[in-house]
Design a protein around this motif. Structure first.
Motif, PDB file in Angstrom:
ATOM      1  N   LYS A 157       0.780  -1.245   0.000  1.00  0.00           N
ATOM      2  CA  LYS A 157       0.000   0.000   0.000  1.00  0.00           C
ATOM      3  C   LYS A 157       0.811   1.293   0.000  1.00  0.00           C
ATOM      4  CE  LYS A 157      -3.899  -2.266   0.648  1.00  0.00           C
ATOM      5  NZ  LYS A 157      -4.770  -2.471  -0.523  1.00  0.00           N
ATOM      6  N   TYR A 158       0.164   2.306  -0.536  1.00  0.00           N
ATOM      7  CA  TYR A 158       0.612   3.700  -0.441  1.00  0.00           C
ATOM      8  C   TYR A 158      -0.275   4.375   0.604  1.00  0.00           C
ATOM      9  CZ  TYR A 158      -0.644   8.485  -2.179  1.00  0.00           C
ATOM     10  OH  TYR A 158      -1.011   9.800  -2.302  1.00  0.00           O
ATOM     11  N   TRP A 159       0.318   4.875   1.660  1.00  0.00           N
ATOM     12  CA  TRP A 159      -0.454   5.670   2.646  1.00  0.00           C
ATOM     13  C   TRP A 159       0.494   6.695   3.235  1.00  0.00           C
ATOM     14  CZ3 TRP A 159      -5.409   6.352   3.148  1.00  0.00           C
ATOM     15  CH2 TRP A 159      -5.914   6.999   4.281  1.00  0.00           C
ATOM     16  N   GLY A 160       0.397   7.939   2.809  1.00  0.00           N
ATOM     17  CA  GLY A 160       1.260   9.001   3.314  1.00  0.00           C
ATOM     18  C   GLY A 160       1.977   9.681   2.169  1.00  0.00           C
ATOM     19  N   LYS A 161       2.166  11.009   2.334  1.00  0.00           N
ATOM     20  CA  LYS A 161       2.843  11.787   1.289  1.00  0.00           C
ATOM     21  C   LYS A 161       4.187  12.247   1.789  1.00  0.00           C
ATOM     22  CE  LYS A 161      -1.660  13.042  -0.343  1.00  0.00           C
ATOM     23  NZ  LYS A 161      -1.983  12.440  -1.581  1.00  0.00           N
ATOM     24  N   ARG A 162       5.118  12.413   0.856  1.00  0.00           N
ATOM     25  CA  ARG A 162       6.458  12.837   1.267  1.00  0.00           C
ATOM     26  C   ARG A 162       6.374  14.225   1.898  1.00  0.00           C
ATOM     27  NH1 ARG A 162      11.429  13.812  -2.692  1.00  0.00           N
ATOM     28  NH2 ARG A 162      10.739  11.881  -3.684  1.00  0.00           N
ATOM     29  N   GLY A 170      -2.413   9.672  -6.309  1.00  0.00           N
ATOM     30  CA  GLY A 170      -1.230   8.807  -6.281  1.00  0.00           C
ATOM     31  C   GLY A 170      -1.474   7.441  -6.906  1.00  0.00           C
ATOM     32  N   SER A 171      -2.591   6.817  -6.547  1.00  0.00           N
ATOM     33  CA  SER A 171      -2.856   5.460  -7.044  1.00  0.00           C
ATOM     34  C   SER A 171      -3.073   5.445  -8.562  1.00  0.00           C
ATOM     35  CB  SER A 171      -4.060   4.868  -6.326  1.00  0.00           C
ATOM     36  OG  SER A 171      -5.147   5.766  -6.375  1.00  0.00           O
ATOM     37  N   ALA A 172      -3.454   6.600  -9.155  1.00  0.00           N
ATOM     38  CA  ALA A 172      -3.702   6.665 -10.595  1.00  0.00           C
ATOM     39  C   ALA A 172      -2.432   6.423 -11.408  1.00  0.00           C
ATOM     40  CB  ALA A 172      -4.305   8.020 -10.969  1.00  0.00           C
ATOM     41  N   SER A 225      -8.895   9.796   1.283  1.00  0.00           N
ATOM     42  CA  SER A 225      -7.512   9.338   1.449  1.00  0.00           C
ATOM     43  C   SER A 225      -6.560  10.496   1.747  1.00  0.00           C
ATOM     44  CB  SER A 225      -7.009   8.658   0.176  1.00  0.00           C
ATOM     45  OG  SER A 225      -7.878   7.674  -0.233  1.00  0.00           O
ATOM     46  N   THR A 226      -6.671  11.586   0.996  1.00  0.00           N
ATOM     47  CA  THR A 226      -5.702  12.675   1.127  1.00  0.00           C
ATOM     48  C   THR A 226      -5.715  13.226   2.555  1.00  0.00           C
ATOM     49  OG1 THR A 226      -6.162  13.198  -1.183  1.00  0.00           O
ATOM     50  CG2 THR A 226      -4.933  14.837   0.062  1.00  0.00           C
ATOM     51  N   ALA A 227      -6.914  13.506   3.084  1.00  0.00           N
ATOM     52  CA  ALA A 227      -7.027  14.036   4.452  1.00  0.00           C
ATOM     53  C   ALA A 227      -6.625  12.980   5.470  1.00  0.00           C
ATOM     54  CB  ALA A 227      -8.462  14.507   4.713  1.00  0.00           C
TER      55      ALA A 227
HETATM   56  C1  DP6 Z   1      -5.476   3.046   0.682  1.00  0.00           C
HETATM   57  O1  DP6 Z   1      -4.405   7.498  -4.459  1.00  0.00           O
HETATM   58  O2  DP6 Z   1      -6.656   7.867  -3.369  1.00  0.00           O
HETATM   59  O3  DP6 Z   1      -6.018   2.985  -1.636  1.00  0.00           O
HETATM   60  O4  DP6 Z   1      -2.973  10.545  -3.825  1.00  0.00           O
HETATM   61  O5  DP6 Z   1      -4.372  11.507  -2.010  1.00  0.00           O
HETATM   62  O6  DP6 Z   1      -5.433  10.874  -4.196  1.00  0.00           O
HETATM   63  P1  DP6 Z   1      -4.335  10.590  -3.193  1.00  0.00           P
HETATM   64  O7  DP6 Z   1      -4.646   9.153  -2.568  1.00  0.00           O
HETATM   65  P2  DP6 Z   1      -5.166   7.818  -3.251  1.00  0.00           P
HETATM   66  O8  DP6 Z   1      -4.780   6.802  -2.063  1.00  0.00           O
HETATM   67  C2  DP6 Z   1      -4.844   5.434  -2.169  1.00  0.00           C
HETATM   68  C3  DP6 Z   1      -4.697   4.826  -0.826  1.00  0.00           C
HETATM   69  C4  DP6 Z   1      -5.004   3.338  -0.743  1.00  0.00           C
HETATM   70  C5  DP6 Z   1      -3.754   2.494  -0.987  1.00  0.00           C
HETATM   71  C6  DP6 Z   1      -3.259   2.406  -2.403  1.00  0.00           C
HETATM   72  O9  DP6 Z   1      -4.049   2.421  -3.360  1.00  0.00           O
HETATM   73  O10 DP6 Z   1      -2.024   2.262  -2.551  1.00  0.00           O
END
Ligand code: DP6
Length: 332
Positions: free
Chosen positions: A16-21, A143-145, A196-198
């Motif tokens: 997963k991606y969770w958190g911004k630099r 980010g996930s895009a 997600s962003t918040a």
């Molecule tokens: C939990 O891509 O929706 O799905 O960049 O702020 O638009 P922003 O966030 P986003 O976050 C995805 C978070 C997740 C984990 C993931 O898809 O990696």
């Protein structure tokens, strides 16, 4: 400006991606963690971008015109893309988008949505960048895009350079590498409590588990990449669940807590674990919402879906296979 249409498929993060630099320009939307995903065939967004008919921007999503924050994000993204194609101010645009996702709320549409918007707008405006460049532009929308530009298995590296130039996504393996399935188990039709962003910002600023989450995520990706290359489902599944539960632990330890699950979410997770001990090998992952996604081999997908449909509170199940690259077509 031309009129162009694009299709981009949604993706599920296995790591997963969770958190911004922290400290990077917000506009770049650089992730604090690398991530690894599987693009999904059955969930996609179709988006058309062209000149406005009535002289002003319009954004129609699933047949309804929007004037909300979602629309503002769409037009800001178009501004960003138009700047690359031309120095002139962006003319008004018409954006029409259809989500081919199950109707219940909470299934991520921002990944396929911003990928399709980026690819369609780049074709309409004549932005001359390759797929990697399109992926980086899509990341600025969400980010996930960035991962939805490619089919199959995709890695997005967080990078370390201050300008974000090494934060790029790349395809690891094509869809046909491994006949995996993802069973999407919908547990509610309600909207999620926090975006997600918040949510990421709240975790960064308040969760005592945030640094541990960030520090341990890179090694998960390396292990997942190896398990993928070896087609080792138990090894991959273990990492997928570990990444997911660490992320949710970090969310839960935020203040106030970020709890995306409902009771059915927990019951489905328990059932997947119980079925696994009975020989149906499924591994769970959960995003910023209450639905459960179960990674499994193709042969186990239907039996898993049948069993999970019987868990009280489950609304629907859908089986997804590895999906294709995003693509566009110029219409006029
Ligand atoms: C939990 O891509 O929706 O799905 O960049 O702020 O638009 P922003 O966030 P986003 O976050 C995805 C978070 C997740 C984990 C993931 O898809 O990696």
């Amino acid at each position: 400006m031309l009129t162009a249409k694009a299709v981009a498929h949604s993706n599920i993060a296995l790591c997963k991606y969770w958190g911004k630099r922290h400290g990077a320009a917000a506009e770049l939307n650089l992730p604090a963690t690398s991530s690894l995903s599987l693009t999904l065939d059955a969930l996609w967004t179709e988006t058309e971008v062209g000149p406005a008919i009535e002289g002003q921007d319009s954004f129609v999503l699933d047949g309804t015109e929007h004037h909300d924050d979602a629309a503002r994000k769409v037009f800001a993204h178009l501004d960003r893309l138009y700047r690359l194609a031309s120095g002139a101010p962006r003319p008004p645009c018409r954006v029409r988008s259809v989500n081919h996702l199950p109707t219940a709320a909470g299934l991520a549409s921002s990944a396929s949505g911003f990928a399709a918007l980026t690819v369609a707008a780049a074709a309409a405006f004549g932005v001359a960048v390759d797929r990697t460049g399109l992926s980086s532009l899509a990341r600025m929308g969400s980010g996930s895009a960035a991962r939805s530009l490619w089919g199959g298995f995709v890695r997005l590296d967080r990078g370390i350079r201050p300008d974000g130039s090494d934060c790029v996504a790349r395809p690891l393996l094509p869809p046909e590498h491994w006949d995996l399935r993802l069973v999407v188990v919908q547990t509610t039709a309600a909207k999620k409590p926090i975006g997600s962003t918040a949510g990421m910002e709240r975790s960064r600023t308040t969760s005592p588990y945030y640094n541990a989450w960030i520090e341990t995520s890179e090694s998960d990706l390396d292990g997942a990449e190896r398990a993928l290359a070896d087609r080792d489902l138990p090894a991959l599944g273990r990492i997928v669940e570990h990444s997911c539960f660490k992320m949710h632990a970090c969310m839960l330890a935020s203040d106030p807590a970020i709890l995306y699950w409902n009771g059915t979410t927990v019951e489905v997770v328990r059932e997947v674990i119980a079925l696994r001990s009975r020989g149906l090998r499924g591994y769970v992952t959960i995003d910023a919402g209450p639905h459960v996604k179960v990674l499994c081999m193709a042969a186990d997908a239907e039996p898993l879906a049948r069993n999970l449909r019987d868990v009280p509170g489950v609304i629907a199940t859908q089986v997804c296979a590895p999906g294709p690259d995003a693509h566009s077509e110029v219409l006029a």
